[in-house]
Design a protein around this motif. Structure first.
Motif, short mmCIF file in Angstrom:
data_model
loop_
_atom_site.label_atom_id
_atom_site.label_comp_id
_atom_site.label_asym_id
_atom_site.label_seq_id
_atom_site.Cartn_x
_atom_site.Cartn_y
_atom_site.Cartn_z
N ILE A 85 43.96 0.50 -32.32
CA ILE A 85 45.29 0.08 -32.78
C ILE A 85 45.21 -0.47 -34.20
CG2 ILE A 85 47.17 -1.54 -32.35
CD1 ILE A 85 46.43 -1.39 -29.37
N TRP A 86 44.21 -1.28 -34.47
CA TRP A 86 44.06 -1.83 -35.83
C TRP A 86 43.84 -0.71 -36.85
CZ3 TRP A 86 39.74 -1.04 -38.79
CH2 TRP A 86 39.74 -1.69 -40.02
N ALA A 87 42.98 0.26 -36.50
CA ALA A 87 42.70 1.36 -37.44
C ALA A 87 43.97 2.14 -37.75
CB ALA A 87 41.61 2.27 -36.86
N ALA A 88 44.79 2.40 -36.74
CA ALA A 88 46.04 3.14 -36.98
C ALA A 88 46.96 2.35 -37.89
CB ALA A 88 46.72 3.44 -35.64
N LEU A 89 47.09 1.04 -37.67
CA LEU A 89 47.94 0.22 -38.53
C LEU A 89 47.40 0.18 -39.95
CD1 LEU A 89 48.71 -2.81 -36.17
CD2 LEU A 89 50.35 -1.12 -37.04
N THR A 90 46.06 0.09 -40.10
CA THR A 90 45.48 -0.02 -41.44
C THR A 90 45.66 1.27 -42.22
OG1 THR A 90 43.85 -1.59 -40.58
CG2 THR A 90 43.35 -0.55 -42.70
N VAL A 91 45.59 2.41 -41.53
CA VAL A 91 45.79 3.69 -42.23
C VAL A 91 47.22 3.79 -42.74
CG1 VAL A 91 45.89 6.19 -41.91
CG2 VAL A 91 43.96 4.88 -40.99
N VAL A 92 48.19 3.31 -41.93
CA VAL A 92 49.60 3.38 -42.33
C VAL A 92 49.91 2.31 -43.35
CG1 VAL A 92 51.98 3.20 -41.53
CG2 VAL A 92 50.27 4.42 -40.15
N ALA A 93 49.45 1.08 -43.11
CA ALA A 93 49.74 -0.05 -44.00
C ALA A 93 48.42 -0.74 -44.34
CB ALA A 93 50.70 -1.03 -43.34
N PRO A 94 47.81 -0.45 -45.50
CA PRO A 94 46.49 -1.00 -45.84
C PRO A 94 46.43 -2.53 -45.81
CG PRO A 94 47.04 0.81 -47.30
CD PRO A 94 48.28 0.53 -46.52
N SER A 95 47.55 -3.22 -45.90
CA SER A 95 47.48 -4.68 -45.87
C SER A 95 46.95 -5.20 -44.53
CB SER A 95 48.88 -5.27 -46.13
OG SER A 95 49.80 -4.82 -45.15
N PHE A 96 47.05 -4.38 -43.48
CA PHE A 96 46.51 -4.80 -42.18
C PHE A 96 44.98 -4.82 -42.18
CE2 PHE A 96 50.78 -3.91 -40.75
CZ PHE A 96 50.97 -4.83 -39.73
N ALA A 97 44.36 -4.39 -43.30
CA ALA A 97 42.90 -4.47 -43.39
C ALA A 97 42.41 -5.90 -43.24
CB ALA A 97 42.44 -3.88 -44.72
N TRP A 98 43.26 -6.89 -43.63
CA TRP A 98 42.85 -8.30 -43.47
C TRP A 98 42.66 -8.67 -42.00
CZ3 TRP A 98 41.18 -10.70 -47.57
CH2 TRP A 98 41.65 -10.33 -48.84
N SER A 99 43.32 -7.99 -41.13
CA SER A 99 43.15 -8.28 -39.70
C SER A 99 41.80 -7.80 -39.18
CB SER A 99 44.27 -7.60 -38.90
OG SER A 99 45.53 -8.03 -39.34
N ALA A 100 41.04 -7.11 -40.03
CA ALA A 100 39.73 -6.62 -39.59
C ALA A 100 38.78 -7.78 -39.26
CB ALA A 100 39.12 -5.74 -40.68
N VAL A 101 39.00 -8.93 -39.90
CA VAL A 101 38.07 -10.05 -39.69
C VAL A 101 38.07 -10.52 -38.23
CG1 VAL A 101 37.50 -12.40 -40.38
CG2 VAL A 101 38.20 -10.73 -42.11
N PRO A 102 39.24 -10.93 -37.66
CA PRO A 102 39.19 -11.34 -36.24
C PRO A 102 38.84 -10.20 -35.30
CG PRO A 102 41.45 -11.27 -37.05
CD PRO A 102 40.58 -11.12 -38.23
N VAL A 103 39.27 -8.95 -35.65
CA VAL A 103 38.91 -7.82 -34.79
C VAL A 103 37.40 -7.61 -34.79
CG1 VAL A 103 39.17 -5.35 -34.43
CG2 VAL A 103 41.16 -6.73 -35.06
N ALA A 104 36.78 -7.70 -35.97
CA ALA A 104 35.32 -7.52 -36.07
C ALA A 104 34.58 -8.61 -35.28
CB ALA A 104 34.89 -7.53 -37.53
N MET A 123 34.68 0.33 -39.20
CA MET A 123 35.87 -0.43 -39.58
C MET A 123 35.92 -0.64 -41.09
SD MET A 123 36.07 -3.23 -36.50
CE MET A 123 37.44 -4.09 -37.31
N THR A 124 34.77 -0.93 -41.69
CA THR A 124 34.76 -1.13 -43.15
C THR A 124 35.07 0.17 -43.89
OG1 THR A 124 32.36 -0.76 -43.16
CG2 THR A 124 33.13 -3.03 -43.03
N LEU A 125 34.63 1.30 -43.33
CA LEU A 125 34.97 2.58 -43.94
C LEU A 125 36.47 2.85 -43.85
CD1 LEU A 125 32.00 4.82 -42.72
CD2 LEU A 125 32.34 3.81 -45.00
N VAL A 126 37.10 2.46 -42.72
CA VAL A 126 38.55 2.61 -42.60
C VAL A 126 39.25 1.75 -43.65
CG1 VAL A 126 40.52 2.16 -41.11
CG2 VAL A 126 38.46 3.22 -40.17
N VAL A 127 38.76 0.51 -43.83
CA VAL A 127 39.36 -0.37 -44.84
C VAL A 127 39.22 0.25 -46.23
CG1 VAL A 127 39.15 -2.62 -45.97
CG2 VAL A 127 39.02 -2.44 -43.47
N ALA A 128 37.99 0.71 -46.52
CA ALA A 128 37.76 1.28 -47.84
C ALA A 128 38.61 2.53 -48.07
CB ALA A 128 36.28 1.63 -48.00
#
Length: 397
Positions: A85-104, A123-128
């Motif tokens: 779910i986080w990866a899908a949100l991050t692909v659509v809206a990159p600002s959700f990359a900040w949520s990677a910290v608690p998910v990780a 996950m870091t590759l998705v953010v990048a």
């Protein structure tokens, strides 16, 4: 005590029981902030509705962590759903990359180290990739930076986990060693008590019974020819029996004889030595006292009396002697007891392993050492034996 974790939770942060609530708070705050930011900049369209629904599902997914706690597969399915779910949100809206910290961190809590590392790198590759898509020109730091930070973070927590496990193993080993030490001390205490009872019974009760037996045999032999001597032997045997009964009770309670325990003048010890000499029929025992008698600790005085009994019993049974000199000497800093016989003697090595005198002499040595004294044995074949026991006085006179 090992840290208990839920079934299916095998991550390096699994022992951090309070981490869940803080991760949930941080995740909700970040997801809400990112959703508001997206709606503020892009409005509520079809994509906006997807983002809002996805953000709500991501926040609610974390709240389902405690469901189905008895299923070992549930934590893995739960964290995999959160990552998707986080990866899908991050692909659509990159600002959700900040949520990677608690998910990780949730990934590090649940998955084993290898799977957690691989998931974190993905996950870091998705953010990048998400940020690369919206920048004007490709920036390699958007890939190297997050991946490097993720790897360093995972490795650091792995190191902390190993150190924590090592400390836990050390504590477990220490606890086990303490338990073994306590058990060994208990066994040693029981063995020491058995040794004490064996030694005291051998040198007090055993020797008393032996003396009674010899006295009664001598009385039987002199009953018709020397009735007065026979009656004297019987009287001495009866007195020895009474003393032996008291001695049994006091040995069990680890007390000194009553006459020694209440001696304040120091005269009871020489009298007790003379009584022990009289209870050794068949031997010409002379008791000598040198120096000024002083009161001794009751246990020391009792040890000297029991040493005398044990040594006289050894002489009577093994030395083939006719005369024995018992000498009690009071020095300024110690009291010395010597028992010298004119018997056949024995090789010195026989006191350690020989079948004759070894047990009694070992008991004398052990008793002296336990009370802070020292026992020495000097013997030569054909020239008799001398047993010496010395105890320091509590203070110089």
């Amino acid at each position: 005590m090992a840290v208990q974790t839920a079934r299916g939770v095998r991550g390096i942060l699994a022992p951090a029981a309070r981490l869940d609530r803080w991760l949930q708070v941080v995740l909700v705050v970040l997801v809400a902030t990112c959703a508001v930011r997206y709606v503020d900049r892009h409005g509520v369209g079809a994509t906006g509705v997807f983002v809002l629904l996805g953000a709500a599902v991501l926040a609610l997914t974390y709240a389902t962590r405690t469901l189905l706690p008895g299923r070992s597969w549930w934590p893995t399915a739960w964290v995999a759903g959160m990552v998707l779910i986080w990866a899908a949100l991050t692909v659509v809206a990159p600002s959700f990359a900040w949520s990677a910290v608690p998910v990780a961190f949730a990934v590090l809590r649940v998955l084993p180290f290898g799977w957690a590392t691989a998931t974190t790198v993905l996950m870091t590759l998705v953010v990048a990739g998400s940020w690369w898509r919206i920048v004007a020109a490709p920036d390699p730091t958007l890939v190297a930076g997050p991946v490097g930070i993720a790897l360093v973070t995972v490795i650091a927590y792995r190191t902390l986990e190993r150190e924590s496990l090592a400390r836990q193993r050390l504590l477990d080993d220490l606890t086990e060693a303490q338990a073994e030490l306590a058990e060994e001390q208990h066994r040693s205490g029981a063995l020491a008590e058995r040794t004490r009872l064996s030694r005291e019974i051998h040198d007090s009760v055993g020797q008393g019974l032996s003396s009674i037996n010899l006295l009664l045999q001598a009385a039987e032999q002199a009953w018709d020819r020397q009735p007065s001597t026979a009656r004297e032997h019987v009287h001495t045997a009866a007195a020895t029996a009474r003393d032996g009964l008291d001695e049994v009770r006091r040995v069990v309670r680890d007390l000194a004889p009553a006459d020694l325990a209440g001696d304040s003048s120091g005269t009871a010890l020489p009298a007790a030595l003379r009584a022990a000499a009289q209870a050794a029929p068949g031997l010409d025992v002379e008791v000598r006292v040198h120096g000024v008698p002083v009161p001794l600790r009751p246990e020391v005085a009792a040890a000297l009396v029991r040493t005398t009994r044990g040594a006289l019993a050894n002489v009577r049974e093994h030395a083939d002697a006719t005369r024995v000199a018992v000498t009690l000497t009071y020095h300024d800093d110690e009291v010395l007891l010597d028992i010298r016989d004119d018997g056949r003697g024995f090789p010195p090595g026989q006191t350690q392993s020989g079948p004759l005198r070894g047990r009694g002499l070992r008991g004398i040595r052990d008793r002296a050492e336990q009370l802070g004294g020292r026992a020495d044995v000097e013997s030569t074949v054909g020239e008799g034996t001398t047993v010496s026991v010395r105890f320091p006085l509590e203070a110089p006179r």
